[in-house]
Each structure stands twice: as structure tokens, then as C-alpha cells.
Motif scaffolding. Sequence first.
Motif, PDB file in Angstrom:
ATOM      1  N   TRP A 255      13.183  40.010  43.531  1.00  0.00           N
ATOM      2  CA  TRP A 255      13.279  38.493  42.358  1.00  0.00           C
ATOM      3  C   TRP A 255      13.850  38.972  41.383  1.00  0.00           C
ATOM      4  N   SER A 256      14.476  37.170  41.249  1.00  0.00           N
ATOM      5  CA  SER A 256      14.712  37.368  39.180  1.00  0.00           C
ATOM      6  C   SER A 256      14.155  36.533  38.622  1.00  0.00           C
ATOM      7  N   PRO A 257      13.275  36.024  38.621  1.00  0.00           N
ATOM      8  CA  PRO A 257      12.871  34.815  37.354  1.00  0.00           C
ATOM      9  C   PRO A 257      12.587  34.912  36.445  1.00  0.00           C
ATOM     10  N   THR A 258      12.223  33.984  35.941  1.00  0.00           N
ATOM     11  CA  THR A 258      12.085  33.789  34.048  1.00  0.00           C
ATOM     12  C   THR A 258      10.710  33.334  33.399  1.00  0.00           C
ATOM     13  N   PHE A 259       9.820  35.429  33.091  1.00  0.00           N
ATOM     14  CA  PHE A 259       8.957  34.986  32.538  1.00  0.00           C
ATOM     15  C   PHE A 259       9.026  33.836  30.967  1.00  0.00           C
ATOM     16  N   ILE A 260       7.931  33.311  30.955  1.00  0.00           N
ATOM     17  CA  ILE A 260       7.974  32.432  29.341  1.00  0.00           C
ATOM     18  C   ILE A 260       6.274  32.904  29.774  1.00  0.00           C
ATOM     19  N   CYS A 261       5.855  34.349  28.560  1.00  0.00           N
ATOM     20  CA  CYS A 261       4.365  34.490  27.749  1.00  0.00           C
ATOM     21  C   CYS A 261       4.142  33.511  26.842  1.00  0.00           C
ATOM     22  N   GLU A 262       2.977  32.585  27.264  1.00  0.00           N
ATOM     23  CA  GLU A 262       2.395  31.738  26.598  1.00  0.00           C
ATOM     24  C   GLU A 262       0.456  31.968  26.125  1.00  0.00           C
ATOM     25  N   SER A 263       0.402  33.232  25.852  1.00  0.00           N
ATOM     26  CA  SER A 263      -0.761  33.799  25.381  1.00  0.00           C
ATOM     27  C   SER A 263      -0.875  33.132  24.046  1.00  0.00           C
ATOM     28  N   ALA A 264      -1.878  33.510  23.284  1.00  0.00           N
ATOM     29  CA  ALA A 264      -2.691  32.656  22.192  1.00  0.00           C
ATOM     30  C   ALA A 264      -2.515  33.434  20.832  1.00  0.00           C
ATOM     31  N   GLY A 265      -1.009  33.221  20.506  1.00  0.00           N
ATOM     32  CA  GLY A 265      -0.641  33.735  19.381  1.00  0.00           C
ATOM     33  C   GLY A 265      -0.396  35.600  19.761  1.00  0.00           C
ATOM     34  N   THR A 266       0.078  36.424  21.048  1.00  0.00           N
ATOM     35  CA  THR A 266       0.711  37.393  21.149  1.00  0.00           C
ATOM     36  C   THR A 266       1.722  36.916  21.740  1.00  0.00           C
ATOM     37  N   GLN A 267       2.108  36.024  22.349  1.00  0.00           N
ATOM     38  CA  GLN A 267       3.081  36.109  23.391  1.00  0.00           C
ATOM     39  C   GLN A 267       4.350  36.755  22.901  1.00  0.00           C
ATOM     40  N   ALA A 268       5.327  37.672  22.027  1.00  0.00           N
ATOM     41  CA  ALA A 268       5.890  38.706  22.381  1.00  0.00           C
ATOM     42  C   ALA A 268       5.098  39.948  23.094  1.00  0.00           C
ATOM     43  N   GLY A 269       3.850  39.655  22.061  1.00  0.00           N
ATOM     44  CA  GLY A 269       3.396  41.270  22.668  1.00  0.00           C
ATOM     45  C   GLY A 269       3.113  41.515  24.330  1.00  0.00           C
ATOM     46  N   ASP A 270       2.298  40.420  24.514  1.00  0.00           N
ATOM     47  CA  ASP A 270       2.128  40.579  25.422  1.00  0.00           C
ATOM     48  C   ASP A 270       3.721  40.411  27.227  1.00  0.00           C
ATOM     49  N   ALA A 271       3.992  39.431  26.592  1.00  0.00           N
ATOM     50  CA  ALA A 271       5.312  39.625  27.412  1.00  0.00           C
ATOM     51  C   ALA A 271       6.198  40.789  27.445  1.00  0.00           C
ATOM     52  N   LEU A 272       6.395  41.952  26.706  1.00  0.00           N
ATOM     53  CA  LEU A 272       6.444  43.266  26.564  1.00  0.00           C
ATOM     54  C   LEU A 272       5.242  44.236  27.821  1.00  0.00           C
ATOM     55  N   THR A 273       4.394  43.410  27.424  1.00  0.00           N
ATOM     56  CA  THR A 273       3.160  44.520  28.835  1.00  0.00           C
ATOM     57  C   THR A 273       3.655  44.020  29.877  1.00  0.00           C
TER      58      THR A 273
END
Length: 282
Positions: A255-273
Amino acid sequence: MAAKFGPAGNADAFPYKSSVDAPLWLRELGLDCYEYQCGKGVNIREDTARKLGQAAREQGISLSLHAPYFINLANPDPESLRKTTGYILAACQAADWMGAARVVVHTGALMKRTRREALDIALASMKEVLRAWEGEGYSHIALCPETMGKINQLGDLTEVLELCQLDDRLIPCVDFGHLYARTLGELTGADACRAMLDEMAAALGEERASRFHSHFSQIEFTPKGGEKCHRTFDDNGGFGPDPAPLMAEVARRGWSPTFICESAGTQAGDALTMKGLYMEAL
């Protein structure tokens, strides 16, 4: 096609002076999407939106936009529906300026009604919104009803999928942290992920389900209310859900969804994880 990963945010959330600088920074990190936040109102100026869109196109970053939080499709009051429609159209206007393909919308609150009563009101409201959305020429922008995190809110997965069945151009925004919180930690792990994706495919068909929009963060919840606050992947409180089983199941299905990370202040880093977990599963 493959899944896309990126953060939610605005000019205050990341280490740059303007949201226009976000696409270059995200590309350098290895992310490929970004959700602009208008939760407190659509206040972005047209020239800024167009500059952000141009920067995103140059860097290969897909854009989405979050409409105001105070949208309530489950309120039957005509004035409330007028305002809700206006908020959604304003979000679509900003999305159009920046070339964002998706606008995320909240579903609303029960307001002391049964879930069925609230959903029937929301279905009627969404029909009115869709008429205005198409009439204003915004039907090229997908509306994405979002699953909600509090127990007294409309918007479990089944309810959102029923809303999306009103029009083939609606795409669910499945917030896995919200679903985890509103079920008091039940929806996590491989079996739960398989069941949720199976339900989406059964309701919408495999092709549309495979392109779902998503928010993801680990969430703290309370036993009576559901969602309390967003956490980060590095928090030590045992918060869920675990992203690994979801990344593995999405990869297994192709599948090819879009995942937007909404972590509390670490959105980009957790998206990379999350992206790393997905690539490992591939």
C-alpha cells in the motif's frame, strides 16, 4: 508507489524561520511530505501559501493541510453547519494556493446524542459540505475525515469509513494514536493493524484504501476520556501504539498511504523512525 512520511507543523514547530523553508529541510532529512496546520484558523496569506507550494514542488514534497479544529459535522444547527462549511472552504482555498492535495477535517462531538444519531447528522452535513466543495471548484482537493481520540467524539474507524462512502473522492485520515486512545490501548499490535486495514479495504475497496491518509503519534490516554496528550517515541511511559507492526503490514500489502507524524515536538525525527521501520519491512 511507496508510502510517504513527514511531519505536521507550522513555522513555530521546526528549526527554520518560515514554513516556506520547510520543504528543503525535509528533503535533506529524507522525508517526502508535510502537513500545514490551520487548526486554530486559516490565517496563512496567499503569497506565503504560493511560495510554500513552489518550494514543495521544487523539493518533491507532497503537501496536505489540516482544517480548523472547531469543525463539527455532528451539530445540526444551521448556523453551525454554515460555519463548518465556511471553515472547510477556507481550508480548501489555502490548500489550492499551495497545491496541497488533501485537507483533513474533524468529524465532531456527540453532544449527548447516540453515536448513530450523531453520525446521521454528520452524514447530512457532509453532503452539504460536498455540494459547496464541488460548487466552489475544490473537488480536486480530497477531503479527509479524521478518526478522533476522545470517547465522546464522533469518529471511530467504522464511522469515518461510513462518511467516506458518501463520495469516492473522500479519503479517510486514520489517526492510529487516536484509535489507540479511544479504545484505551486496545488497538495496537499486528492483529489490530491487520484488522483495521482489512476493514478499510472492505469498506472502500483495495485501491482507495491503499492510499489512505494517516496521522501517527504515541498518545497518553485517561480511562474515562480517551486521548489526553501526544507523546514522543522516546518517552519512557510505555505509551502506544507501536508503529512497527503497522509499518510491516502496510509494506506487506504494498500500500502507499501518507503518514504524518504528530509527536509532541519530535515530529520529523519520529517520522524518520517510521520510515526506517517501513523500509526494513520492505
